[in-house]
Design a protein around this motif. Structure first.
Motif, PDB file in Angstrom:
ATOM      1  N   ASP A 185      93.248  59.591  20.112  1.00  0.00           N
ATOM      2  CA  ASP A 185      93.617  59.893  21.493  1.00  0.00           C
ATOM      3  C   ASP A 185      93.573  58.647  22.377  1.00  0.00           C
ATOM      4  O   ASP A 185      93.289  58.736  23.574  1.00  0.00           O
ATOM      5  CB  ASP A 185      92.697  60.972  22.066  1.00  0.00           C
ATOM      6  CG  ASP A 185      91.229  60.541  22.080  1.00  0.00           C
ATOM      7  OD1 ASP A 185      90.911  59.459  21.534  1.00  0.00           O
ATOM      8  OD2 ASP A 185      90.398  61.279  22.646  1.00  0.00           O
ATOM      9  N   ILE A 186      93.868  57.475  21.798  1.00  0.00           N
ATOM     10  CA  ILE A 186      93.834  56.222  22.563  1.00  0.00           C
ATOM     11  C   ILE A 186      94.788  56.323  23.752  1.00  0.00           C
ATOM     12  O   ILE A 186      95.977  56.614  23.591  1.00  0.00           O
ATOM     13  CB  ILE A 186      94.228  55.021  21.682  1.00  0.00           C
ATOM     14  CG1 ILE A 186      93.261  54.877  20.513  1.00  0.00           C
ATOM     15  CG2 ILE A 186      94.240  53.731  22.513  1.00  0.00           C
ATOM     16  CD1 ILE A 186      93.692  53.836  19.488  1.00  0.00           C
ATOM     17  N   VAL A 187      94.287  56.082  24.938  1.00  0.00           N
ATOM     18  CA  VAL A 187      95.121  56.165  26.140  1.00  0.00           C
ATOM     19  C   VAL A 187      96.104  55.010  26.189  1.00  0.00           C
ATOM     20  O   VAL A 187      97.294  55.196  26.447  1.00  0.00           O
ATOM     21  CB  VAL A 187      94.233  56.180  27.407  1.00  0.00           C
ATOM     22  CG1 VAL A 187      95.095  56.090  28.657  1.00  0.00           C
ATOM     23  CG2 VAL A 187      93.392  57.442  27.435  1.00  0.00           C
ATOM     24  N   GLY A 188      95.618  53.799  25.950  1.00  0.00           N
ATOM     25  CA  GLY A 188      96.504  52.635  25.935  1.00  0.00           C
ATOM     26  C   GLY A 188      95.729  51.338  25.892  1.00  0.00           C
ATOM     27  O   GLY A 188      94.861  51.111  26.741  1.00  0.00           O
ATOM     28  N   GLU A 189      96.031  50.504  24.906  1.00  0.00           N
ATOM     29  CA  GLU A 189      95.414  49.184  24.802  1.00  0.00           C
ATOM     30  C   GLU A 189      96.489  48.161  24.478  1.00  0.00           C
ATOM     31  O   GLU A 189      97.354  48.404  23.635  1.00  0.00           O
ATOM     32  CB  GLU A 189      94.333  49.168  23.706  1.00  0.00           C
ATOM     33  CG  GLU A 189      93.184  50.120  23.963  1.00  0.00           C
ATOM     34  CD  GLU A 189      92.098  50.028  22.899  1.00  0.00           C
ATOM     35  OE1 GLU A 189      92.228  49.166  21.989  1.00  0.00           O
ATOM     36  OE2 GLU A 189      91.133  50.806  22.974  1.00  0.00           O
ATOM     37  N   HIS A 190      96.430  47.017  25.150  1.00  0.00           N
ATOM     38  CA  HIS A 190      97.404  45.955  24.924  1.00  0.00           C
ATOM     39  C   HIS A 190      96.687  44.617  24.790  1.00  0.00           C
ATOM     40  O   HIS A 190      95.942  44.215  25.690  1.00  0.00           O
ATOM     41  CB  HIS A 190      98.421  45.898  26.068  1.00  0.00           C
ATOM     42  CG  HIS A 190      99.293  47.112  26.119  1.00  0.00           C
ATOM     43  ND1 HIS A 190      98.913  48.277  26.759  1.00  0.00           N
ATOM     44  CD2 HIS A 190     100.515  47.355  25.575  1.00  0.00           C
ATOM     45  CE1 HIS A 190      99.873  49.182  26.614  1.00  0.00           C
ATOM     46  NE2 HIS A 190     100.847  48.653  25.911  1.00  0.00           N
ATOM     47  N   LEU A 191      96.919  43.966  23.666  1.00  0.00           N
ATOM     48  CA  LEU A 191      96.369  42.643  23.381  1.00  0.00           C
ATOM     49  C   LEU A 191      97.511  41.649  23.285  1.00  0.00           C
ATOM     50  O   LEU A 191      98.444  41.837  22.486  1.00  0.00           O
ATOM     51  CB  LEU A 191      95.588  42.669  22.063  1.00  0.00           C
ATOM     52  CG  LEU A 191      95.317  41.314  21.394  1.00  0.00           C
ATOM     53  CD1 LEU A 191      94.358  40.479  22.224  1.00  0.00           C
ATOM     54  CD2 LEU A 191      94.777  41.510  19.986  1.00  0.00           C
ATOM     55  N   VAL A 192      97.464  40.615  24.104  1.00  0.00           N
ATOM     56  CA  VAL A 192      98.422  39.513  24.018  1.00  0.00           C
ATOM     57  C   VAL A 192      97.649  38.311  23.499  1.00  0.00           C
ATOM     58  O   VAL A 192      96.696  37.858  24.143  1.00  0.00           O
ATOM     59  CB  VAL A 192      99.068  39.201  25.374  1.00  0.00           C
ATOM     60  CG1 VAL A 192     100.127  38.114  25.218  1.00  0.00           C
ATOM     61  CG2 VAL A 192      99.687  40.460  25.978  1.00  0.00           C
ATOM     62  N   GLN A 193      98.056  37.818  22.337  1.00  0.00           N
ATOM     63  CA  GLN A 193      97.307  36.768  21.652  1.00  0.00           C
ATOM     64  C   GLN A 193      98.154  35.515  21.499  1.00  0.00           C
ATOM     65  O   GLN A 193      99.285  35.574  21.012  1.00  0.00           O
ATOM     66  CB  GLN A 193      96.890  37.280  20.267  1.00  0.00           C
ATOM     67  CG  GLN A 193      96.193  36.277  19.380  1.00  0.00           C
ATOM     68  CD  GLN A 193      95.784  36.906  18.068  1.00  0.00           C
ATOM     69  OE1 GLN A 193      94.798  37.627  18.001  1.00  0.00           O
ATOM     70  NE2 GLN A 193      96.554  36.649  17.020  1.00  0.00           N
ATOM     71  N   ARG A 210      93.694  58.274  31.725  1.00  0.00           N
ATOM     72  CA  ARG A 210      95.109  58.362  32.097  1.00  0.00           C
ATOM     73  C   ARG A 210      95.309  58.473  33.609  1.00  0.00           C
ATOM     74  O   ARG A 210      96.390  58.207  34.121  1.00  0.00           O
ATOM     75  CB  ARG A 210      95.729  59.563  31.377  1.00  0.00           C
ATOM     76  CG  ARG A 210      97.236  59.622  31.448  1.00  0.00           C
ATOM     77  CD  ARG A 210      97.795  60.630  30.458  1.00  0.00           C
ATOM     78  NE  ARG A 210      97.821  60.056  29.111  1.00  0.00           N
ATOM     79  CZ  ARG A 210      96.959  60.370  28.146  1.00  0.00           C
ATOM     80  NH1 ARG A 210      95.998  61.234  28.384  1.00  0.00           N
ATOM     81  NH2 ARG A 210      97.061  59.821  26.953  1.00  0.00           N
ATOM     82  N   GLU A 211      94.258  58.820  34.325  1.00  0.00           N
ATOM     83  CA  GLU A 211      94.395  58.991  35.767  1.00  0.00           C
ATOM     84  C   GLU A 211      94.741  57.684  36.480  1.00  0.00           C
ATOM     85  O   GLU A 211      95.310  57.717  37.567  1.00  0.00           O
ATOM     86  CB  GLU A 211      93.114  59.579  36.352  1.00  0.00           C
ATOM     87  CG  GLU A 211      92.926  61.051  36.016  1.00  0.00           C
ATOM     88  CD  GLU A 211      91.767  61.682  36.772  1.00  0.00           C
ATOM     89  OE1 GLU A 211      91.049  60.940  37.471  1.00  0.00           O
ATOM     90  OE2 GLU A 211      91.596  62.904  36.672  1.00  0.00           O
TER      91      GLU A 211
END
Length: 244
Positions: A185-193, A210-211
């Protein structure tokens, strides 16, 4: 459009984001949800007082100043057409849009205020600027974007990942590599490497609720109400008065 008495229609109301927008809209003074549109047209527990229409009856919705849209690409065209027919502004977070649909947004912006964003997080808006700066400073380094979302998310890479990729291109002229994970149920993760010889720079944003996106969309709606026709950027709109 009066920003002190803003009438909102929520399109895609039965989805995760639509429900969050309905739940939080009542917290904002001067903003009133006059109707919601969903596939079923059933009353939603998040806002039982709000009339809900099925998608097929969108044209019957009451007058509104602005549409907040978190639907699907196949439903997006009807939402945009409704805005043009009513002279209403549009805040949309529907991802997976085609080039034709983005071109339609540009055309609509000649008549009404339009804001499309893959992500309505204030943190991601800042991350976008940092990524562009890092890419410009490290043009020879490898660049990779890894995004993680819940198992029900359909598009990959995510719209946010692609937007961050545009920041990489703007900074150094070359696109990054992408990787997408769908789990739990991951809401959102972003990794820029960014990876060079013997060192690595990581810029990360993690959403745990999510709110934050719903609050961002409502903030965007309030600020867009003060603008005339045009295509607006979420980050620039937030920073227009020098603060998030």
């Amino acid at each position: 459009m009066n920003p002190d008495d803003l009438k909102i229609l929520v399109h895609g109301a039965s989805g995760r984001m639509g429900r969050a927008v309905l739940r939080l809209a009542g917290e904002r003074p001067g903003l009133r949800v006059v109707a919601a549109v969903s596939r079923s047209g059933e009353i939603l527990p998040e806002a039982p007082e709000v009339p809900v229409l099925p998608v097929a009856r969108l044209a019957e919705a009451p007058a509104c100043d602005l549409v907040i849209d978190f639907s699907l690409p196949e439903a997006f065209d009807a939402a945009l057409a409704a805005c043009l027919a009513r002279g209403a502004g549009l805040v949309s977070g529907t991802t997976g849009l085609s080039e034709r649909q983005h071109a339609a947004l540009d055309a609509a912006a000649l008549q009404v205020p339009v804001l499309w964003a893959a992500n309505f997080s204030a943190g991601v808006a800042v991350l976008h600027a940092l990524v562009r700066q890092a890419a410009a400073a490290l043009p020879s380094w490898d660049a990779d974007i890894v995004e993680s979302h819940h198992v029900h998310k359909k598009d990959a890479p995510s719209g946010t990942a692609l937007t961050l990729g545009e920041a990489v291109v703007a900074g150094r002229g070359r696109a990054p590599h992408y990787a997408s994970l769908r789990a739990g149920d991951i809401v959102g993760e972003h990794l820029v490497q960014f990876t060079g010889q013997g060192e690595r720079l990581e810029l990360v944003h993690r959403a745990t609720n999510r709110e934050i996106f719903a609050r961002g969309a409502l903030e965007a709606a309030s600020r867009l109400a003060r603008r005339g026709p045009g295509r607006y950027d979420f980050g620039q709109l937030l920073l227009a008065d020098g603060r998030i």
